[in-house]
Design a protein around this motif. Structure first.
Motif, PDB file in Angstrom:
ATOM      1  N   UNK A 180       0.935  -1.276   0.124  1.00 16.22           N
ATOM      2  CA  UNK A 180       0.144   0.207  -0.158  1.00 16.22           C
ATOM      3  C   UNK A 180       0.941   1.470   0.014  1.00 16.22           C
ATOM      4  N   UNK A 181       2.004   1.011  -0.762  1.00 17.01           N
ATOM      5  CA  UNK A 181       2.766   2.322  -0.851  1.00 17.01           C
ATOM      6  C   UNK A 181       2.806   3.313  -1.917  1.00 17.01           C
ATOM      7  N   UNK A 182       2.192   2.782  -2.866  1.00 16.84           N
ATOM      8  CA  UNK A 182       1.924   3.715  -4.280  1.00 16.84           C
ATOM      9  C   UNK A 182       1.346   5.180  -3.879  1.00 16.84           C
ATOM     10  N   UNK A 183       1.835   6.046  -4.847  1.00  9.07           N
ATOM     11  CA  UNK A 183       1.311   7.405  -4.874  1.00  9.07           C
ATOM     12  C   UNK A 183      -0.081   7.635  -5.698  1.00  9.07           C
ATOM     13  N   UNK A 184      -0.571   6.744  -6.462  1.00  8.93           N
ATOM     14  CA  UNK A 184      -1.889   6.609  -6.909  1.00  8.93           C
ATOM     15  C   UNK A 184      -1.757   8.037  -7.875  1.00  8.93           C
ATOM     16  N   UNK A 185      -0.590   8.180  -8.667  1.00 14.24           N
ATOM     17  CA  UNK A 185      -0.808   9.362  -9.817  1.00 14.24           C
ATOM     18  C   UNK A 185      -1.639   9.682 -10.622  1.00 14.24           C
ATOM     19  N   UNK A 186      -2.389   8.688 -11.015  1.00 16.26           N
ATOM     20  CA  UNK A 186      -3.466   8.553 -12.128  1.00 16.26           C
ATOM     21  C   UNK A 186      -4.834   9.153 -11.607  1.00 16.26           C
ATOM     22  N   UNK A 232       0.739  -7.739   7.340  1.00 14.74           N
ATOM     23  CA  UNK A 232       1.747  -6.847   7.626  1.00 14.74           C
ATOM     24  C   UNK A 232       1.434  -5.735   6.233  1.00 14.74           C
ATOM     25  N   UNK A 233       1.258  -4.606   6.425  1.00 13.08           N
ATOM     26  CA  UNK A 233       0.977  -3.391   5.555  1.00 13.08           C
ATOM     27  C   UNK A 233       2.483  -2.809   5.169  1.00 13.08           C
ATOM     28  N   UNK A 234       2.737  -2.758   4.047  1.00 15.72           N
ATOM     29  CA  UNK A 234       3.866  -2.040   3.486  1.00 15.72           C
ATOM     30  C   UNK A 234       3.429  -0.597   3.150  1.00 15.72           C
ATOM     31  N   UNK A 235       3.913   0.314   3.461  1.00 17.39           N
ATOM     32  CA  UNK A 235       3.469   1.606   2.984  1.00 17.39           C
ATOM     33  C   UNK A 235       4.442   2.820   2.843  1.00 17.39           C
ATOM     34  N   UNK A 236       4.142   3.850   2.373  1.00 18.04           N
ATOM     35  CA  UNK A 236       4.991   4.845   2.179  1.00 18.04           C
ATOM     36  C   UNK A 236       4.553   6.227   2.107  1.00 18.04           C
ATOM     37  N   UNK A 237       3.823   6.486   0.918  1.00 15.02           N
ATOM     38  CA  UNK A 237       3.152   7.566   0.587  1.00 15.02           C
ATOM     39  C   UNK A 237       1.923   8.096   1.598  1.00 15.02           C
ATOM     40  N   UNK A 238       1.960   9.214   2.413  1.00 19.14           N
ATOM     41  CA  UNK A 238       0.959   9.464   3.193  1.00 19.14           C
ATOM     42  C   UNK A 238       0.660   8.543   4.117  1.00 19.14           C
ATOM     43  N   UNK A 239       1.868   7.762   4.648  1.00 25.15           N
ATOM     44  CA  UNK A 239       1.450   6.715   5.513  1.00 25.15           C
ATOM     45  C   UNK A 239       0.678   6.966   6.867  1.00 25.15           C
ATOM     46  N   UNK A 240       0.644   7.901   7.397  1.00 25.72           N
ATOM     47  CA  UNK A 240       0.173   8.521   8.467  1.00 25.72           C
ATOM     48  C   UNK A 240      -1.473   7.939   8.432  1.00 25.72           C
ATOM     49  N   UNK A 241      -2.150   8.844   7.550  1.00 28.19           N
ATOM     50  CA  UNK A 241      -3.484   8.764   7.159  1.00 28.19           C
ATOM     51  C   UNK A 241      -4.153   7.457   6.869  1.00 28.19           C
ATOM     52  N   UNK A 299       2.665  -2.557  10.281  1.00 30.15           N
ATOM     53  CA  UNK A 299       2.957  -1.751   9.278  1.00 30.15           C
ATOM     54  C   UNK A 299       4.587  -1.507   9.288  1.00 30.15           C
ATOM     55  N   UNK A 300       4.849  -1.441   7.928  1.00 28.79           N
ATOM     56  CA  UNK A 300       6.360  -1.421   7.525  1.00 28.79           C
ATOM     57  C   UNK A 300       6.471  -0.119   6.498  1.00 28.79           C
ATOM     58  N   UNK A 301       7.038   0.966   6.842  1.00 21.63           N
ATOM     59  CA  UNK A 301       7.046   2.288   6.245  1.00 21.63           C
ATOM     60  C   UNK A 301       8.457   2.269   5.559  1.00 21.63           C
ATOM     61  N   UNK A 302       8.274   2.343   4.162  1.00 21.33           N
ATOM     62  CA  UNK A 302       9.401   2.618   3.263  1.00 21.33           C
ATOM     63  C   UNK A 302       9.828   3.901   3.123  1.00 21.33           C
ATOM     64  N   UNK A 303      11.173   4.309   3.386  1.00 24.23           N
ATOM     65  CA  UNK A 303      11.645   5.663   2.955  1.00 24.23           C
ATOM     66  C   UNK A 303      11.575   5.839   1.461  1.00 24.23           C
TER      67      UNK A 303
END
Length: 358
Positions: free
Chosen positions: A9-15, A52-61, A78-82
């Motif tokens: 769940x780390x993508x930015x969803x640019x589209x 286990x949820x891997x995230x990065x973009x706007x991970x707090x919300x 939760x695993x937050x990727x830099x």
């Protein structure tokens, strides 16, 4: 055997911009709950409670939304990727927490497959890795595969029209044995582009299973509208009343004022005026719709105020917007907190009041 799940769940969803400027794609609402919750619920229905949820973009919300909506007995790490690690790379980063069969899925894809059947197939085949598949009309946006005797013998990412050899697409859901992670020796690393060719080079069978259930890539704004419609049709209650027709999910009838509703999701705390029509749409909590408002094939998020005489069609209106009287919005996206004056005409645009940095 204790099966764990990994949700990417780390993508930015640019589209989906400007929608995803303020909301991570996995928690965009679909028929009353975040997109990612359908995947988590399908895992839960199969008895999988450790996630286990891997995230990065706007991970707090994203973390807040998942914690608020998870089952009480679900354990979520939760695993937050830099930096982006790739689909397979993000799983490799958390592989120390996995010691048995596990399932991987994409949190920004709408899916509610029967996971128990997929796990049974994987076990019966004695597979090291199983890819969940689905049939699609237009395969050009997906990775497609060729199946022989339940094994994937060929695959191609996002083929051109003249390259298309199959309408069977990779859903991004995988059942994996831990030893497969040994083939990932670098990061970033991708399942389809990197890992699958490596496995085939080492003669590791990649099994394929056609999943049963809903699967939809919600990558574009219109996909979100379609996703709401699909899940309302699947989970809604049938109505045949003077003002309410078809399948609907209606959380709160108070304040609807004989509103005409057909095939919709209707949230709580909504107040409507006279002669309001809502068709094939999702209207979320605390919306206010004035007299003679028409909402068709659209998505209105929380706290939207639509003044009298306004028509909205094929559009997404984000939270806290005010749409002035006698306006018309068609094929457009209105970003959060916009205040449009009366008699506005908005056609085929994405309208935002500010640019939000990633």
């Amino acid at each position: 055997m204790t099966i764990k799940a990994v949700v990417m769940a780390g993508g930015k969803g640019t589209r989906l911009r400007p929608i995803t400027y303020s909301i991570p794609k996995p928690v965009v609402p679909i028929a009353g709950k975040p997109c990612m919750l359908y995947l988590l619920d399908s895992y839960y229905s199969a008895g999988i409670k450790d996630v286990i949820v891997t995230t990065g973009y706007k991970f707090s919300s994203l973390i807040t939304s998942i914690i608020e909506n998870r089952h009480d007995d679900q354990t979520i790490l939760f695993s937050v990727e830099k930096e982006p690690a790739g689909t397979a790379g993000s799983v490799k980063l958390v592989s120390n927490f996995i010691d048995d069969t596990f399932i991987v899925g994409s949190g920004d894809i709408l899916s509610d497959f029967n996971i128990s059947e997929i796990l049974e197939f994987h076990k019966n085949m004695g597979a090291k890795i199983t890819v969940v598949l689905t049939e699609v009309e237009d395969p050009r946006q997906f990775g497609i595969v060729k199946l022989e005797n339940n094994r994937i013998v060929r695959f191609l990412e996002k083929p051109d029209k003249d390259q298309t050899f199959s309408h069977i697409a990779n859903t991004g859901i995988y059942i994996i044995e831990p030893e497969i992670m040994e083939y990932i020796e670098k990061i970033p690393y991708d399942f389809a582009k990197d890992l699958f060719p490596e496995l085939m080079k080492h003669n590791v069978d990649i099994y394929g299973y056609l999943g049963k259930g809903v699967w939809l890539d919600t990558g574009r704004p219109n996909d979100l509208i379609i996703a709401n419609q699909i899940m309302v049709e699947k989970y809604g209650k049938s109505y045949s009343e003077d003002f309410i027709r078809g399948k609907n999910i209606i959380m709160d009838m108070v304040g609807l004022q004989k509103t005409r509703i057909n095939r919709c999701y209707i949230g709580s705390g909504i107040k409507t005026g006279n002669n309001v029509n809502i068709t094939s749409s999702a209207v979320y909590n605390n919306a206010m719709l004035g007299d003679n408002v028409e909402i068709t094939n659209s998505l209105l998020m929380d706290n939207v105020n639509v003044k009298s005489g306004t028509k909205i069609k094929n559009s997404v209106i984000m939270r806290n917007c005010i749409i002035g009287e006698d306006s018309e919005i068609l094929d457009s996206i209105i970003a959060p907190d916009m205040d449009l004056m009366g008699k506005s005409r908005i056609y085929n645009v994405s309208l935002a009041s500010k640019i939000i940095e990633d």
